[in-house]
Scaffold this active site. Structure first.
Site, PDB file in Angstrom:
ATOM      1  N   HIS A  48      45.510  43.822  56.483  1.00 35.26           N
ATOM      2  CA  HIS A  48      44.243  44.166  56.939  1.00 35.26           C
ATOM      3  C   HIS A  48      43.166  44.096  58.113  1.00 35.26           C
ATOM      4  O   HIS A  48      43.367  43.761  59.085  1.00 35.26           O
ATOM      5  CB  HIS A  48      42.814  44.556  56.199  1.00 35.26           C
ATOM      6  CG  HIS A  48      42.492  42.773  55.789  1.00 35.26           C
ATOM      7  ND1 HIS A  48      42.138  41.851  54.748  1.00 35.26           N
ATOM      8  CD2 HIS A  48      41.592  42.566  56.810  1.00 35.26           C
ATOM      9  CE1 HIS A  48      41.342  40.838  55.470  1.00 35.26           C
ATOM     10  NE2 HIS A  48      41.106  41.287  56.857  1.00 35.26           N
TER      11      HIS A  48
HETATM   12  P1  TYD Z   1      40.176  38.781  52.180  1.00 32.57           P
HETATM   13  O1  TYD Z   1      39.541  39.319  52.752  1.00 32.57           O
HETATM   14  O2  TYD Z   1      40.914  40.159  51.738  1.00 32.57           O
HETATM   15  O3  TYD Z   1      41.655  38.106  52.528  1.00 32.57           O
HETATM   16  P2  TYD Z   1      42.577  37.211  53.402  1.00 32.57           P
HETATM   17  O4  TYD Z   1      42.366  38.347  54.645  1.00 32.57           O
HETATM   18  O5  TYD Z   1      42.224  35.912  54.278  1.00 32.57           O
HETATM   19  O6  TYD Z   1      43.563  37.448  52.604  1.00 32.57           O
HETATM   20  O7  TYD Z   1      39.262  38.575  50.632  1.00 32.57           O
HETATM   21  C1  TYD Z   1      40.586  38.024  49.785  1.00 32.57           C
HETATM   22  C2  TYD Z   1      39.331  38.393  48.655  1.00 32.57           C
HETATM   23  O8  TYD Z   1      37.796  37.604  48.418  1.00 32.57           O
HETATM   24  C3  TYD Z   1      38.525  39.934  48.576  1.00 32.57           C
HETATM   25  O9  TYD Z   1      38.283  39.975  47.253  1.00 32.57           O
HETATM   26  C4  TYD Z   1      37.221  39.474  48.742  1.00 32.57           C
HETATM   27  C5  TYD Z   1      37.301  38.024  48.861  1.00 32.57           C
HETATM   28  N1  TYD Z   1      36.094  37.650  50.187  1.00 32.57           N
HETATM   29  C6  TYD Z   1      34.512  37.347  49.901  1.00 32.57           C
HETATM   30  O10 TYD Z   1      34.016  37.574  48.935  1.00 32.57           O
HETATM   31  N2  TYD Z   1      34.024  37.055  50.779  1.00 32.57           N
HETATM   32  C7  TYD Z   1      34.149  36.569  52.492  1.00 32.57           C
HETATM   33  O11 TYD Z   1      34.025  36.213  52.933  1.00 32.57           O
HETATM   34  C8  TYD Z   1      36.433  36.858  52.341  1.00 32.57           C
HETATM   35  C9  TYD Z   1      36.228  36.552  53.411  1.00 32.57           C
HETATM   36  C10 TYD Z   1      36.214  37.395  51.237  1.00 32.57           C
END
Ligand code: TYD
Length: 132
Positions: A48
């Site tokens: 993302h």
């Molecule tokens: P995401 O940022 O997509 O993870 P990565 O980039 O590490 O693969 O987040 C994964 C899930 O966790 C998504 O459903 C959102 C949740 N999340 C939160 O609720 N709070 C946060 O601070 C973060 C980073 C993620």
């Protein structure tokens, strides 16, 4: 590409080191700290971009690769030192992969969690850049 390696000041002693992140080494006010741990080696994280969030990633333990795309070029940076931070500005696509066993990725972020700030589709990301 709007990324930068930040040297984290450290205090080195024979009995062990201390890495110190004070506000002057981070180019934004830290509003959130989170960390990735117990990541399977086959996992791909990220996938993302953010519209306005800036982040600094630090490999507190172990190593992983960060693949970065700004619409023009792609760069892969391996993080494997707890005294190096990777500053990723907004509007950069990132993927995290090749996590070593026991790797821990600390993330310092410029804002609290906001799903509306995410762009989770690569084509949408390119379109977003074209409309800036
Ligand atoms: P995401 O940022 O997509 O993870 P990565 O980039 O590490 O693969 O987040 C994964 C899930 O966790 C998504 O459903 C959102 C949740 N999340 C939160 O609720 N709070 C946060 O601070 C973060 C980073 C993620």
């Amino acid at each position: 590409m709007n990324i930068k390696i930040i040297d984290i000041p450290k205090i080195e002693r024979p009995e062990g080191n201390i890495g110190v992140v004070q506000k002057e080494v981070i180019p934004f006010d830290i509003k959130r700290v989170y960390y990735l741990f117990d990541v399977p080696s086959s996992a791909k994280r990220g996938g993302h971009a953010h519209k306005s969030l800036s982040q600094v990633l630090i490999a507190l333990s172990g190593s992983f690769d960060v693949v970065l795309k700004d619409g023009n070029s792609t760069q892969t940076i391996t993080l494997n030192k707890p005294d190096k931070g990777l500053l990723i500005d907004s509007t950069i696509w990132r993927e995290l992969e090749n996590f070593s066993s026991g790797a821990v990725c600390l993330v310092l972020a410029s804002a609290i969690y906001n799903e509306n700030d995410y762009i989770r589709d690569f084509d949408e990301f390119i379109q977003y850049l074209n409309n800036l």
